[in-house]
Design an enzyme around this catalytic site. Sequence first.
Site, PDB file in Angstrom:
ATOM      1  N   HIS A 121       1.564   4.624  -2.694  1.00  0.00           N
ATOM      2  CA  HIS A 121       1.649   6.076  -2.470  1.00  0.00           C
ATOM      3  C   HIS A 121       2.957   6.629  -3.043  1.00  0.00           C
ATOM      4  O   HIS A 121       2.969   7.676  -3.676  1.00  0.00           O
ATOM      5  CB  HIS A 121       1.560   6.399  -0.978  1.00  0.00           C
TER       6      HIS A 121
ATOM      7  N   HIS B 229       0.828  -1.214   0.000  1.00  0.00           N
ATOM      8  CA  HIS B 229       0.000   0.000   0.000  1.00  0.00           C
ATOM      9  C   HIS B 229       0.861   1.264   0.000  1.00  0.00           C
ATOM     10  O   HIS B 229       0.638   2.187  -0.789  1.00  0.00           O
ATOM     11  CB  HIS B 229      -0.912  -0.041   1.236  1.00  0.00           C
ATOM     12  N   GLU B 230       1.860   1.290   0.858  1.00  0.00           N
ATOM     13  CA  GLU B 230       2.697   2.491   0.954  1.00  0.00           C
ATOM     14  C   GLU B 230       3.512   2.716  -0.314  1.00  0.00           C
ATOM     15  O   GLU B 230       3.717   3.859  -0.742  1.00  0.00           O
ATOM     16  CB  GLU B 230       3.611   2.416   2.185  1.00  0.00           C
TER      17      GLU B 230
ATOM     18  N   HIS C  37      -5.749   7.256  -2.522  1.00  0.00           N
ATOM     19  CA  HIS C  37      -6.646   6.172  -2.126  1.00  0.00           C
ATOM     20  C   HIS C  37      -7.691   5.865  -3.182  1.00  0.00           C
ATOM     21  O   HIS C  37      -8.127   6.738  -3.926  1.00  0.00           O
ATOM     22  CB  HIS C  37      -7.290   6.495  -0.780  1.00  0.00           C
TER      23      HIS C  37
HETATM   24  N1  TQI Z   1      -1.659   5.393   6.993  1.00  0.00           N
HETATM   25  C1  TQI Z   1      -2.189   6.251   6.070  1.00  0.00           C
HETATM   26  C2  TQI Z   1      -2.084   5.585   4.673  1.00  0.00           C
HETATM   27  O1  TQI Z   1      -0.994   5.250   4.222  1.00  0.00           O
HETATM   28  C3  TQI Z   1      -1.566   7.602   6.028  1.00  0.00           C
HETATM   29  C4  TQI Z   1      -2.351   8.438   5.106  1.00  0.00           C
HETATM   30  C5  TQI Z   1      -3.587   8.917   5.289  1.00  0.00           C
HETATM   31  C6  TQI Z   1      -1.962   8.781   3.809  1.00  0.00           C
HETATM   32  N2  TQI Z   1      -3.971   9.598   4.166  1.00  0.00           N
HETATM   33  C7  TQI Z   1      -3.000   9.517   3.271  1.00  0.00           C
HETATM   34  C8  TQI Z   1      -0.820   8.535   3.074  1.00  0.00           C
HETATM   35  C9  TQI Z   1      -2.935   9.993   1.978  1.00  0.00           C
HETATM   36  C10 TQI Z   1      -0.764   9.025   1.796  1.00  0.00           C
HETATM   37  C11 TQI Z   1      -1.826   9.732   1.259  1.00  0.00           C
HETATM   38  O2  TQI Z   1      -3.120   5.431   4.080  1.00  0.00           O
HETATM   39  S1  TQI Z   1      -2.557   4.193   7.635  1.00  0.00           S
HETATM   40  C12 TQI Z   1      -3.633   1.178   5.330  1.00  0.00           C
HETATM   41  C13 TQI Z   1      -4.884   0.594   4.834  1.00  0.00           C
HETATM   42  C14 TQI Z   1      -2.524   2.852   6.577  1.00  0.00           C
HETATM   43  C15 TQI Z   1      -3.685   2.296   6.126  1.00  0.00           C
HETATM   44  O3  TQI Z   1      -1.807   3.837   8.776  1.00  0.00           O
HETATM   45  O4  TQI Z   1      -3.891   4.618   7.856  1.00  0.00           O
HETATM   46  C16 TQI Z   1      -2.448   0.620   4.995  1.00  0.00           C
HETATM   47  C17 TQI Z   1      -1.324   2.300   6.234  1.00  0.00           C
HETATM   48  F1  TQI Z   1      -5.028   0.816   3.569  1.00  0.00           F
HETATM   49  F2  TQI Z   1      -4.915  -0.712   5.002  1.00  0.00           F
HETATM   50  F3  TQI Z   1      -5.867   1.104   5.485  1.00  0.00           F
HETATM   51  C18 TQI Z   1      -1.280   1.178   5.436  1.00  0.00           C
HETATM   52 CL1  TQI Z   1      -2.381  -0.810   4.024  1.00  0.00          CL
HETATM   53 ZN    ZN Z   2      -2.903   4.999   2.235  1.00  0.00          ZN
END
Ligand code: TQI
Ligand code: ZN
Length: 161
Positions: A124, A120-121, A130
């Site tokens: 980004h 996922h990261e 998203h």
């Molecule tokens: N971290 C968020 C994410 O990576 C951080 C974030 C929020 C973000 N809004 C963003 C990063 C917009 C970039 C752009 O989404 S999290 C998931 C999932 C997170 C969430 O900790 O909420 C994953 C990290 F998708 F599963 F909800 C990894 Cl896989």
């Molecule tokens: Zn994300």
Amino acid sequence: NFTFFPGNPKWSKFNLTYRTTRMPLFVSVGTNAFKQALSNAFNAWGENNSFTFTETTGQADIVVGFHRGFHFDFYPFDGPGGVLAHAFAPEDGRNHLDADENWSTTGTPPTIDLETVSLHEIGHNMGLAHSNDPNAVMAPTYTGVRRDLTQDDKDGLNNLY
Ligand code: TQI
Ligand code: ZN
Ligand code: CA
Ligand code: ZN
């Protein structure tokens, strides 16, 4: 469907390098497991397109590492739970994992699957924001192990580049 960051930032090249930073000793997965999870995740993003991802120990486009609490960006981590990780849009390359999470290579609840979150990261890092497709890797909620890109994720990358 997939979305991008404002202004559609993207990499200006297809051969990208990555490196890992030293792991804190208290993180529950080892360095080798970390590198394997990352290798799998980068390979998934490089399938059937022009991107290659090569691990290096020198200067790298994408730098992946574990951090705890405040770690010198505008997004301090929050301890166990809550935010798991974050990554910056192109061509920044920072990819930060919250060292305080209960990481594993299996994702057996209540542990968090390192490969799933890395996949996922990296999305980004590539310029994908998203997706509102709940099955996509780029969906905004963690629902357990998800190690394969969906058509929506691949379409997102192919539309951007
Ligand atoms: N971290 C968020 C994410 O990576 C951080 C974030 C929020 C973000 N809004 C963003 C990063 C917009 C970039 C752009 O989404 S999290 C998931 C999932 C997170 C969430 O900790 O909420 C994953 C990290 F998708 F599963 F909800 C990894 Cl896989
Ligand atoms: Zn994300
Ligand atoms: Ca957290
Ligand atoms: Zn950070």
